[in-house]
Design an enzyme around this catalytic site. Sequence first.
Site, PDB file in Angstrom:
ATOM      1  N   ALA A  11       0.809  -1.221   0.000  1.00 52.79           N
ATOM      2  CA  ALA A  11       0.000   0.000   0.000  1.00 52.79           C
ATOM      3  C   ALA A  11       0.838   1.265   0.000  1.00 52.79           C
ATOM      4  O   ALA A  11       0.355   2.337  -0.357  1.00 52.79           O
ATOM      5  CB  ALA A  11      -0.933  -0.008   1.199  1.00 52.79           C
ATOM      6  N   ARG A  16      10.653   7.378  -1.334  1.00 49.48           N
ATOM      7  CA  ARG A  16      12.070   7.517  -1.685  1.00 49.48           C
ATOM      8  C   ARG A  16      12.365   7.155  -3.143  1.00 49.48           C
ATOM      9  O   ARG A  16      13.457   7.422  -3.635  1.00 49.48           O
ATOM     10  CB  ARG A  16      12.919   6.642  -0.734  1.00 49.48           C
ATOM     11  N   GLY A  80       0.706   2.143   8.933  1.00 53.28           N
ATOM     12  CA  GLY A  80       1.752   1.234   9.409  1.00 53.28           C
ATOM     13  C   GLY A  80       1.498  -0.198   8.984  1.00 53.28           C
ATOM     14  O   GLY A  80       0.398  -0.562   8.572  1.00 53.28           O
ATOM     15  N   GLU A 157      12.531  -0.969  15.855  1.00 52.90           N
ATOM     16  CA  GLU A 157      12.803  -0.241  14.607  1.00 52.90           C
ATOM     17  C   GLU A 157      14.019   0.661  14.769  1.00 52.90           C
ATOM     18  O   GLU A 157      14.319   1.123  15.873  1.00 52.90           O
ATOM     19  CB  GLU A 157      11.581   0.611  14.224  1.00 52.90           C
ATOM     20  N   ARG A 336      10.775  -4.463 -37.726  1.00 51.12           N
ATOM     21  CA  ARG A 336       9.674  -3.937 -36.912  1.00 51.12           C
ATOM     22  C   ARG A 336       8.551  -4.966 -36.832  1.00 51.12           C
ATOM     23  O   ARG A 336       8.536  -5.955 -37.571  1.00 51.12           O
ATOM     24  CB  ARG A 336       9.214  -2.600 -37.495  1.00 51.12           C
ATOM     25  N   TYR A 369      13.772  -0.295 -47.701  1.00 49.78           N
ATOM     26  CA  TYR A 369      12.598  -0.294 -46.832  1.00 49.78           C
ATOM     27  C   TYR A 369      11.531  -1.202 -47.418  1.00 49.78           C
ATOM     28  O   TYR A 369      11.074  -0.990 -48.546  1.00 49.78           O
ATOM     29  CB  TYR A 369      12.021   1.123 -46.650  1.00 49.78           C
ATOM     30  N   ASN A 380      15.237 -11.615 -55.056  1.00 54.03           N
ATOM     31  CA  ASN A 380      16.356 -10.733 -54.734  1.00 54.03           C
ATOM     32  C   ASN A 380      15.861  -9.288 -54.758  1.00 54.03           C
ATOM     33  O   ASN A 380      15.335  -8.817 -55.758  1.00 54.03           O
ATOM     34  CB  ASN A 380      17.479 -10.893 -55.753  1.00 54.03           C
ATOM     35  N   ALA A 426      16.907  -1.879 -62.760  1.00 55.31           N
ATOM     36  CA  ALA A 426      17.407  -0.861 -61.837  1.00 55.31           C
ATOM     37  C   ALA A 426      16.823   0.503 -62.176  1.00 55.31           C
ATOM     38  O   ALA A 426      16.643   0.839 -63.344  1.00 55.31           O
ATOM     39  CB  ALA A 426      18.928  -0.810 -61.893  1.00 55.31           C
ATOM     40  N   ARG A 443      12.847   3.385 -66.934  1.00 54.95           N
ATOM     41  CA  ARG A 443      13.938   4.355 -66.980  1.00 54.95           C
ATOM     42  C   ARG A 443      13.724   5.361 -68.100  1.00 54.95           C
ATOM     43  O   ARG A 443      13.330   4.998 -69.208  1.00 54.95           O
ATOM     44  CB  ARG A 443      15.234   3.632 -67.288  1.00 54.95           C
TER      45      ARG A 443
HETATM   46  C1  UD1 Z   1       9.682  -2.722   7.803  1.00 53.57           C
HETATM   47  C2  UD1 Z   1       9.790  -3.315   9.205  1.00 53.57           C
HETATM   48  C3  UD1 Z   1      11.254  -3.426   9.578  1.00 53.57           C
HETATM   49  C4  UD1 Z   1      11.980  -4.289   8.565  1.00 53.57           C
HETATM   50  C5  UD1 Z   1      11.756  -3.762   7.139  1.00 53.57           C
HETATM   51  C6  UD1 Z   1      12.279  -4.771   6.152  1.00 53.57           C
HETATM   52  C7  UD1 Z   1       7.813  -2.551  10.439  1.00 53.57           C
HETATM   53  C8  UD1 Z   1       7.301  -1.628  11.463  1.00 53.57           C
HETATM   54  N1  UD1 Z   1       9.101  -2.459  10.143  1.00 53.57           N
HETATM   55  O1  UD1 Z   1      10.244  -1.421   7.846  1.00 53.57           O
HETATM   56  O2  UD1 Z   1      11.385  -4.002  10.872  1.00 53.57           O
HETATM   57  O3  UD1 Z   1      13.355  -4.351   8.866  1.00 53.57           O
HETATM   58  O4  UD1 Z   1      10.349  -3.580   6.880  1.00 53.57           O
HETATM   59  O5  UD1 Z   1      12.274  -4.251   4.836  1.00 53.57           O
HETATM   60  O6  UD1 Z   1       7.055  -3.361   9.944  1.00 53.57           O
HETATM   61  N2  UD1 Z   1       3.064  -0.882   3.974  1.00 53.57           N
HETATM   62  C9  UD1 Z   1       1.702  -0.873   3.799  1.00 53.57           C
HETATM   63  N3  UD1 Z   1       0.937  -0.073   4.591  1.00 53.57           N
HETATM   64  C10 UD1 Z   1       1.464   0.699   5.557  1.00 53.57           C
HETATM   65  C11 UD1 Z   1       2.867   0.700   5.719  1.00 53.57           C
HETATM   66  C12 UD1 Z   1       3.644  -0.102   4.926  1.00 53.57           C
HETATM   67  O7  UD1 Z   1       1.180  -1.583   2.944  1.00 53.57           O
HETATM   68  O8  UD1 Z   1       0.692   1.385   6.228  1.00 53.57           O
HETATM   69  C13 UD1 Z   1       3.885  -1.724   3.113  1.00 53.57           C
HETATM   70  C14 UD1 Z   1       4.838  -0.962   2.225  1.00 53.57           C
HETATM   71  O9  UD1 Z   1       4.228  -0.657   0.982  1.00 53.57           O
HETATM   72  C15 UD1 Z   1       5.994  -1.947   2.071  1.00 53.57           C
HETATM   73  C16 UD1 Z   1       5.962  -2.743   3.363  1.00 53.57           C
HETATM   74  O10 UD1 Z   1       4.682  -2.544   3.938  1.00 53.57           O
HETATM   75  O11 UD1 Z   1       5.800  -2.831   0.998  1.00 53.57           O
HETATM   76  C17 UD1 Z   1       7.036  -2.308   4.352  1.00 53.57           C
HETATM   77  O12 UD1 Z   1       6.832  -0.946   4.669  1.00 53.57           O
HETATM   78  P1  UD1 Z   1       8.032   0.078   4.805  1.00 53.57           P
HETATM   79  O13 UD1 Z   1       7.498   1.412   5.103  1.00 53.57           O
HETATM   80  O14 UD1 Z   1       8.968  -0.074   3.670  1.00 53.57           O
HETATM   81  O15 UD1 Z   1       8.695  -0.510   6.141  1.00 53.57           O
HETATM   82  P2  UD1 Z   1      10.168  -0.315   6.631  1.00 53.57           P
HETATM   83  O16 UD1 Z   1      10.296   1.010   7.254  1.00 53.57           O
HETATM   84  O17 UD1 Z   1      11.097  -0.664   5.543  1.00 53.57           O
HETATM   85 CA    CA Z   2      10.978  -1.187   3.157  1.00 52.70          CA
END
Ligand code: UD1
Ligand code: CA
Length: 457
Positions: A11, A16, A80, A157, A336, A369, A380, A426, A443
């Site tokens: 999600a 980054r 989260g 974390e 192509r 072409y 040919n 030709a 020609r």
């Molecule tokens: C997470 C772990 C961390 C681990 C790391 C490994 C937690 C709190 N931390 O950190 O311990 O070392 O992964 O790569 O779990 N995502 C959602 N919904 C959310 C948040 C995240 O779907 O609300 C998904 C992200 O799209 C991603 C994955 O969960 O695919 C991990 O999320 P990300 O924010 O990358 O976690 P990290 O900070 O890397």
């Molecule tokens: Ca990650």
Amino acid sequence: MDNVAAIILAAGKGTRMKSGLVKVLHPAVGRPMIDYPVTAARTVGAKPVVLVVGHQAEAVEGHFSAAEDIRCVLQKEQLGTGHAVACTREALSGFSGTVLILCGDTPLLRAETLKRLIDFHQARKASVTVLTAIMDDPFGYGRVVRDNSGKVLRIVEQKDAAPEEREIREINSGIYCMDSAFLFENIGSVGSDNAQQEFYLTDLLAVAVGKGLACQALASDDAEEIMGVNDLSQLAEAARCLRRRINLGLMLSGVTIVDPAQTYIDHGVVIGADTTVHPNCRISGKTVIGSNCVIDSDVSICDCLIADNCHIKAGSVLEGSELLEAVAVGPMAHLRPGTVLHAHVKIGNFVETKKIVMGEGSKASHLTYLGDAEIGSDVNIGCGTITCNYDGVNKHRTVIGDGVFIGSDVQLVAPVTVGKNSLVAAGTTVTIDVPPDSLALSRVPQVNKDGWRLKKK
Ligand code: UD1
Ligand code: CA
């Protein structure tokens, strides 16, 4: 494997990545990153596979619209990883067994590793098992905190870790097995009192330990495999690892790759034994190449079927084309989409083709072409021939019969047909059909003027 369901977290936006495209749809060697964990989950027999989507949910869901075994669950706000997993409660309400939890951004993860994790988890009847790895540079990852006897206590974390905890080199891969009953009974109790004000899935380990339930960690012996992709430089690194695996697999099946570090073959490409691929080639899409072929340097091939004993010479670009046995193309030719070349056809330098069929043994060796044309066998095509297929509005066909000889610098103004075994002299501009067994000549007769000399100013 019995009784395994999978949750894949996808999600997040991937801030980054600094990209308009959601992270998990970024391609790695020819397919979106999300396909890798999905394939790994399917390979271990996980059913259903629940995808947690949020950012660009429609695009991610759309990518899987034809996949019946995938269920998408929307996480409206990304609160989260714990919250993301909680969103799957309804989708998994009928399921009881082992829940495998994966991230959408770990394309290097192998199905064999997941099998080991599931076996390990089930054999120990654990409530939670986390896949870990020892990293030289653990920065950014959650750390696995163990007691003096080595028993897993919790995950902390990076942003919440005390200085001594930051020294821990065993990290959380973000990949887990959890017992479904334990997971859904306890995920609601996880709070967000932490540095990121997020609901951490990782807190479930401490919950299990607190309840005296079995909490395990399996250390992977390959730290590379669990590498998470967070930015485009890590994506390039992951792609390099994936390419290395693809090239290795091909080499072990009998393909000669002169310099694997400089050969870019995408996922899904098939190449037969005793074919040689020279450096700096890019082979992608649904391409199948037979045995005993030679692919010279700097060639790009996408979505092509190439039979045995073909030679693709340096600098050629081939797209959506089909080459039968022992065809030679290039150097510097451009095939192509819709090009079909029958056995022993020869296409030489600076020849462009599009939507043509060329019969067995025919040749177009230089500067030509050929578009929207049906060309028979043993034809040919002379240097500088042009099928004039486009009148500015519509495309028209050129038909050239078997055994025809087209001389140099001929224009075929389509629609036009040249009958079998005819010769087009030709310099001819063919505007009317040429019957079989005849000579076409348009020609303008040459005039020589006596005593004429270029007058200089
Ligand atoms: C997470 C772990 C961390 C681990 C790391 C490994 C937690 C709190 N931390 O950190 O311990 O070392 O992964 O790569 O779990 N995502 C959602 N919904 C959310 C948040 C995240 O779907 O609300 C998904 C992200 O799209 C991603 C994955 O969960 O695919 C991990 O999320 P990300 O924010 O990358 O976690 P990290 O900070 O890397
Ligand atoms: Ca990650």
